[in-house]
Every structure is written in C-alpha cells, then in structure tokens.
Write a protein that holds these residues in place. Structure first.
Motif, PDB file in Angstrom:
ATOM      1  N   ASN A 173     101.440  63.747  -5.409  1.00  0.00           N
ATOM      2  CA  ASN A 173     102.837  63.307  -5.538  1.00  0.00           C
ATOM      3  C   ASN A 173     102.885  61.927  -6.202  1.00  0.00           C
ATOM      4  OD1 ASN A 173     105.228  61.780  -4.823  1.00  0.00           O
ATOM      5  ND2 ASN A 173     105.835  63.588  -3.678  1.00  0.00           N
ATOM      6  N   PRO A 174     103.557  61.817  -7.346  1.00  0.00           N
ATOM      7  CA  PRO A 174     103.579  60.530  -8.057  1.00  0.00           C
ATOM      8  C   PRO A 174     104.358  59.438  -7.325  1.00  0.00           C
ATOM      9  CG  PRO A 174     104.973  62.164  -9.172  1.00  0.00           C
ATOM     10  CD  PRO A 174     104.274  62.883  -8.056  1.00  0.00           C
ATOM     11  N   ARG A 175     105.213  59.836  -6.347  1.00  0.00           N
ATOM     12  CA  ARG A 175     105.961  58.811  -5.588  1.00  0.00           C
ATOM     13  C   ARG A 175     105.073  58.075  -4.594  1.00  0.00           C
ATOM     14  NH1 ARG A 175     110.195  61.937  -2.401  1.00  0.00           N
ATOM     15  NH2 ARG A 175     110.621  59.943  -1.409  1.00  0.00           N
ATOM     16  N   ILE A 176     103.932  58.657  -4.291  1.00  0.00           N
ATOM     17  CA  ILE A 176     103.058  58.016  -3.292  1.00  0.00           C
ATOM     18  C   ILE A 176     102.204  56.958  -3.983  1.00  0.00           C
ATOM     19  CG2 ILE A 176     101.187  58.371  -1.645  1.00  0.00           C
ATOM     20  CD1 ILE A 176     102.303  61.054  -0.989  1.00  0.00           C
ATOM     21  N   GLU A 177     102.397  55.700  -3.553  1.00  0.00           N
ATOM     22  CA  GLU A 177     101.596  54.656  -4.197  1.00  0.00           C
ATOM     23  C   GLU A 177     100.263  54.476  -3.477  1.00  0.00           C
ATOM     24  OE1 GLU A 177     103.189  50.377  -3.267  1.00  0.00           O
ATOM     25  OE2 GLU A 177     104.809  51.817  -2.896  1.00  0.00           O
ATOM     26  N   ARG A 178     100.231  54.758  -2.176  1.00  0.00           N
ATOM     27  CA  ARG A 178      98.955  54.641  -1.465  1.00  0.00           C
ATOM     28  C   ARG A 178      98.938  55.556  -0.236  1.00  0.00           C
ATOM     29  NH1 ARG A 178      96.405  48.858  -0.384  1.00  0.00           N
ATOM     30  NH2 ARG A 178      96.254  48.975  -2.635  1.00  0.00           N
ATOM     31  N   ILE A 179      97.759  56.128   0.008  1.00  0.00           N
ATOM     32  CA  ILE A 179      97.561  56.920   1.233  1.00  0.00           C
ATOM     33  C   ILE A 179      96.574  56.158   2.116  1.00  0.00           C
ATOM     34  CG2 ILE A 179      96.808  59.144   2.196  1.00  0.00           C
ATOM     35  CD1 ILE A 179      97.453  60.454  -0.457  1.00  0.00           C
ATOM     36  N   TYR A 180      96.880  56.072   3.392  1.00  0.00           N
ATOM     37  CA  TYR A 180      95.957  55.518   4.382  1.00  0.00           C
ATOM     38  C   TYR A 180      95.502  56.670   5.262  1.00  0.00           C
ATOM     39  CZ  TYR A 180      97.944  51.033   3.059  1.00  0.00           C
ATOM     40  OH  TYR A 180      98.349  49.948   2.344  1.00  0.00           O
ATOM     41  N   ALA A 181      94.253  56.602   5.710  1.00  0.00           N
ATOM     42  CA  ALA A 181      93.771  57.636   6.625  1.00  0.00           C
ATOM     43  C   ALA A 181      93.067  56.965   7.793  1.00  0.00           C
ATOM     44  CB  ALA A 181      92.817  58.578   5.910  1.00  0.00           C
ATOM     45  N   VAL A 182      93.348  57.459   8.999  1.00  0.00           N
ATOM     46  CA  VAL A 182      92.689  56.958  10.212  1.00  0.00           C
ATOM     47  C   VAL A 182      92.076  58.133  10.948  1.00  0.00           C
ATOM     48  CG1 VAL A 182      93.039  55.872  12.467  1.00  0.00           C
ATOM     49  CG2 VAL A 182      94.304  55.025  10.488  1.00  0.00           C
ATOM     50  N   PRO A 183      90.752  58.257  11.124  1.00  0.00           N
ATOM     51  CA  PRO A 183      89.771  57.351  10.562  1.00  0.00           C
ATOM     52  C   PRO A 183      89.352  57.752   9.145  1.00  0.00           C
ATOM     53  CG  PRO A 183      88.673  58.923  11.978  1.00  0.00           C
ATOM     54  CD  PRO A 183      90.147  59.282  11.993  1.00  0.00           C
ATOM     55  N   GLY A 184      89.754  58.961   8.694  1.00  0.00           N
ATOM     56  CA  GLY A 184      89.301  59.448   7.397  1.00  0.00           C
ATOM     57  C   GLY A 184      87.814  59.766   7.424  1.00  0.00           C
ATOM     58  N   ASN A 185      87.228  59.934   6.252  1.00  0.00           N
ATOM     59  CA  ASN A 185      85.776  60.161   6.134  1.00  0.00           C
ATOM     60  C   ASN A 185      85.380  59.844   4.691  1.00  0.00           C
ATOM     61  OD1 ASN A 185      86.178  62.514   4.445  1.00  0.00           O
ATOM     62  ND2 ASN A 185      86.628  63.697   6.302  1.00  0.00           N
ATOM     63  N   ALA A 186      84.110  60.072   4.350  1.00  0.00           N
ATOM     64  CA  ALA A 186      83.640  59.638   3.020  1.00  0.00           C
ATOM     65  C   ALA A 186      84.344  60.395   1.896  1.00  0.00           C
ATOM     66  CB  ALA A 186      82.131  59.831   2.919  1.00  0.00           C
ATOM     67  N   GLY A 187      84.735  61.646   2.136  1.00  0.00           N
ATOM     68  CA  GLY A 187      85.458  62.399   1.105  1.00  0.00           C
ATOM     69  C   GLY A 187      86.867  61.862   0.943  1.00  0.00           C
ATOM     70  N   ILE A 188      87.520  61.639   2.085  1.00  0.00           N
ATOM     71  CA  ILE A 188      88.899  61.147   2.072  1.00  0.00           C
ATOM     72  C   ILE A 188      88.962  59.760   1.423  1.00  0.00           C
ATOM     73  CG2 ILE A 188      90.791  60.374   3.585  1.00  0.00           C
ATOM     74  CD1 ILE A 188      90.046  62.653   5.512  1.00  0.00           C
ATOM     75  N   SER A 189      87.903  58.962   1.601  1.00  0.00           N
ATOM     76  CA  SER A 189      87.949  57.582   1.096  1.00  0.00           C
ATOM     77  C   SER A 189      88.011  57.533  -0.435  1.00  0.00           C
ATOM     78  CB  SER A 189      86.751  56.775   1.604  1.00  0.00           C
ATOM     79  OG  SER A 189      85.584  57.238   0.982  1.00  0.00           O
ATOM     80  N   GLU A 190      87.740  58.652  -1.105  1.00  0.00           N
ATOM     81  CA  GLU A 190      87.884  58.702  -2.568  1.00  0.00           C
ATOM     82  C   GLU A 190      89.361  58.658  -2.978  1.00  0.00           C
ATOM     83  OE1 GLU A 190      85.231  59.052  -4.872  1.00  0.00           O
ATOM     84  OE2 GLU A 190      83.982  58.644  -3.112  1.00  0.00           O
ATOM     85  N   ILE A 191      90.269  59.066  -2.059  1.00  0.00           N
ATOM     86  CA  ILE A 191      91.692  59.115  -2.417  1.00  0.00           C
ATOM     87  C   ILE A 191      92.581  58.307  -1.477  1.00  0.00           C
ATOM     88  CG2 ILE A 191      92.005  61.225  -3.789  1.00  0.00           C
ATOM     89  CD1 ILE A 191      92.140  62.863  -1.292  1.00  0.00           C
ATOM     90  N   ALA A 192      92.009  57.816  -0.368  1.00  0.00           N
ATOM     91  CA  ALA A 192      92.832  57.097   0.610  1.00  0.00           C
ATOM     92  C   ALA A 192      92.068  55.896   1.128  1.00  0.00           C
ATOM     93  CB  ALA A 192      93.171  58.028   1.772  1.00  0.00           C
ATOM     94  N   GLU A 193      92.821  54.948   1.667  1.00  0.00           N
ATOM     95  CA  GLU A 193      92.181  53.791   2.286  1.00  0.00           C
ATOM     96  C   GLU A 193      91.933  54.135   3.753  1.00  0.00           C
ATOM     97  OE1 GLU A 193      93.292  49.176   2.914  1.00  0.00           O
ATOM     98  OE2 GLU A 193      93.911  50.128   1.047  1.00  0.00           O
TER      99      GLU A 193
END
Ligand code: AMP
Ligand code: GLY
Length: 423
Positions: A22-42
């Motif tokens: 979605n181009p409206r999303i300027e940033r995604i945060y993930a808690v806790p996320g993982n190494a794959g998610i960290s490629e697209i989210a903080e």
C-alpha cells in the motif's frame, strides 16, 4: 500512515508483505517481528503478550495510526481494548469477543445455547470425575480449556491413553493453568475444513477457502502442531458453503452480539464435515497460521483498505477479489518440533528465494546472526508458491523447498494431498 503488526511468525510476515504494497503506508513496525519481517518493517522487542503499556508508548512515540494483531494470546488478554483506550485504532476482536478462542468451555456452552452444531461434550474440573466418565463411556477427545498453542486437543484411541492424558493435564499440569478445566467430547469423523471470515460486526466477507495440515507426519498422522502446511482454494460446494454461513457463522455472530460480545475481526471456524453436515471443532479469533500464508498471495484487494473498512464498520463497501491461481504453503520445521528442538542452525538457500516471482518465503523462527540467517524457533519458514492450479502450485512450492536446507530440517512432502486425491 504508520502501521504496527503484532507477532513474529509466518502469518505476520505475510501480513507485513501484503500491507507493504500500500503506497499510503510510510512505515511498518513489527513487534517482535523476525529476520524476514525486518526486510520490510522496523522490528521492536516488546513482551507483546502482556506488556501493553510499552506497546502504547511505542505507538505514541512513533506516531503509529493503526495496529493489526496476529496471535491469539494478546487478543485473549485484551490488547485491543487496551490500545483502543489509549487512542490507537486496532484491528481485532475485543477481550470479551476473543473468549470464543480463549476458553473451550465458553465456546462449547455458547454453541449449545445457540444451537450451533458441534460434538456432544461434558466439562470437568476434577480428574477423578473425568477418569470415571472415560472408564464408563470409553475414550473421548480431550481439550484443555485455555490456550495451548494449538496443542491442547488430544485424541486418545484407548481408555488407558485417555486416563494418562487426563492425569498429565489435570494432575501433572503439563499445560499449566490452561488445563484446570477440560472438555471431553465425542470424536467426529469426516473431512476437515477451515472456514475463515472477516467481519465488522454487520457485514461478513468470507476469505478464500483454505485448509491446513495440523498433524506432524504425512498422511495427517502423529501429534498436532500449529500447522505444517496449507493450501488454497479448498473445495467447498455451494450448498455446504450456504449451510456453513447460515448455521455456523451467522448464528455465531448473532449469538455473540446477544451475549454482549460483539465480534469484529477475523472469525475462523475449524469444521468437521460429517455426513454432509458441518460441525464446529473450534473457533479461532484471528488469522490462521499457516493458512494466511496461502491466502494473502491470492488476495487482489489492498489489505490495509480491507482491514480499515472492517475496523470502521465499512466492510459493506468492500468486495474481496481473489486470483484464480492456487497457493500452497509448506512449513519447514526444526527437527524435534513440536517437542524439544535446537536453534541456531545456519539456513542455506533461503535468501535466494526472496528474489523469485510467485514464491513467497514467509519467515517465522528465523534470526540474523553475523550476516547469515539461522533457525530461531520450531516452525522456521513457510514457503508458499502460486501455480495455475493446486498440482502446479504443489510442484512450484516443492521446487522452492528443495533449494533450502538447514541441519535437522523437517517438512511434510504431502501438503495438499487431499486436494489432489479428494476422497
Ligand atoms: P482443535 O484445536 O480443537 O481444532 O483440535 C485440533 C485438531 O484435533 C482438529 O483440527 C481436529 O483434527 C482434531 N479434533 C478436534 N476435535 C475433534 C473431534 N471432536 N473429533 C475429531 N477430531 C477432532
Ligand atoms: N493453523 C491453525 C491455526 O492457525 O490455529
């Protein structure tokens, strides 16, 4: 817009991947996320199952607008109510609605009260009474009342096995407090399907049909896991579809409203089709994992728009559209899962898959250590591929799976076999 995704499994990787389009999303945060998610989210480390105040602080400090909750534990603990009180818009059911997954005793009594088809059952709080019942009635399916990471349903074949299981749950407390009460229910036989809908409390939109494989071994044998693979679509005839909507989904949502537990979010009914009749095995109040990994690559709509509409009571404005291609997801697990397993094994070949078209490696227990990826959990990665039909998607998925290796890697080679050879 800034979006927070809570959770760190393959399901959350799939959610982040789809949201990131979605181009409206300027940033995604993930808690806790993982190494794959960290490629697209903080990714941020917070004890998300309980520490809701730190999540609220993160949302305030970073100016987060909207949160999506993946796993059941924070939902059942009331994360949605808490964060919404702090002014954050959240997608997911309230604590009162999440009890449908949080307590099997509540769910079974609710179904009985509203005439929703499910196996006959009895509730027990004392092992001696439960054991006496088994000795009289024979082995029953045993379910712990509380959450047990998908492992709380036991299907003993003999009275002796059933008695042992009751002792370990109620006396040795292998599931802790979750096993204080148990449900003993009749064993259903038939074809199993998962029926997943999104609802804003009024409008109901079914997601693409899907089926997971919970048992560890091929042929759907062995202990239950969180899920070893999934495929979509899974055949549901129009008449069965209507029956499920009317007798199960609509009745459940109406009943929950009557109970003062209005449901908004994802309602996932695990069903057994017995002689053409759907009966509820369980309810989940969230996206399935790995089902979501097979569903989202088929979704044409923008996921953020869908989730916002559901949260704001605007789902009637949305029609879900699905790609005609099929999707198959195979979970690569650490040797020993769902019991003891080792972590820290170097994963070879995974990063190459990130660059392939129509192949989606959704990471779960994956961590980055000195620039390389290592295993960090039981379910390590779910590999999904699209194909023009299920056989083609199966071929594409296993071609991708063959490129990945880590010590002790275990996966099922027969994911989607039921769709290939319907009985
Ligand atoms: P649940 O966690 O309740 O979904 O149960 C996990 C799995 O156990 C289901 O996906 C079914 O395969 C099986 N199961 C649960 N309840 C029953 C039942 N009453 N009869 C037969 N199989 C069941
Ligand atoms: N795959 C089953 C679940 O998400 O509960």
């Amino acid at each position: 817009m800034k979006v927070l995704v809570i959770g760190g499994g393959g399901r959350e990787h799939a959610l982040c991947w789809k949201l990131s389009q979605n181009p409206r999303i300027e940033r995604i945060y993930a808690v806790p996320g993982n190494a794959g998610i960290s490629e697209i989210a903080e990714c941020k480390k917070i004890e998300y199952e309980k520490d809701f105040s730190s999540l609220a602080r993160l949302a305030a400090e970073e100016g987060i607008d909207f949160a999506v909750v993946g796993p059941e534990v924070p939902l059942v603990n009331g994360i949605v109510d808490y964060l919404q009180k702090k002014g954050l818009a959240v997608f997911g059911p309230s604590k009162r609605a999440a009890l449908l997954e949080g307590s099997k005793v509540f769910a079974k009594r609710f179904m009985k009260k509203y005439g929703i088809p499910t196996a006959d059952f009895r509730v027990f709080s004392h092992s001696d009474k439960a054991i006496a019942y088994i000795k009289k009635e024979g082995p029953k399916v045993i379910k712990v009342d509380g959450l047990a990471a998908g492992k709380g349903a036991l299907l003993p074949n003999t009275k002796e096995e059933a008695v042992e299981a009751i002792k370990s749950i109620m006396e040795k407390k292998v599931f802790g407090e979750a096993g204080k009460r148990i449900v003993l229910e009749d064993r259903l036989r038939g074809r199993e399907i998962s029926f997943i809908v999104i609802t804003d409390g009024e409008t109901i939109r079914p997601l693409a049909s899907t089926q997971d494989h919970k048992p560890l071994y091929e042929g759907d044998k062995g202990p239950n896991t969180g899920g070893m693979g999934a495929y979509s679509p899974a055949f549901v005839s129009p008449s069965l579809y209507k029956r499920i909507m009317k007798r199960i989904i609509i009745s459940t949502l109406k009943g929950m409203k009557k109970e003062g537990r209005e449901f908004r979010g994802i309602l996932y009914a695990g069903l057994m089709i017995e002689g053409g009749e759907p009966k509820v095995l369980e309810f989940n109040v969230r996206f399935g994992d790995p089902e979501t990994q097979a569903i989202l690559p088929r979704l044409k709509n923008d996921l953020l728009e869908v989730l916002l509409a559901a949260r704001e009571g605007n789902l009637h404005k949305i029609n879900l559209e699905w790609r005609s291609q099929a999707a198959v997801c195979v979970v690569l697990a650490s040797g020993g899962y769902p019991h003891l397993y080792q972590k820290g094994k170097s994963i070879k070949g995974l990063e190459r898959l990130f660059r392939l078209r129509n192949v989606f490696p959704f990471c779960a227990g994956v961590k980055r250590e000195n620039q390389s990826l290592v295993t960090d959990g039981g379910r390590v990665v779910g590999i999904t591929a699209l194909g023009k039909n299920i056989p083609e998607a199966v071929r594409q998925t296993y071609r991708a799976v063959d490129k990945v290796h880590f010590e002790g890697m275990y996966y099922r080679r027969d994911i989607a076999y039921k769709a290939l050879n319907p009985s």
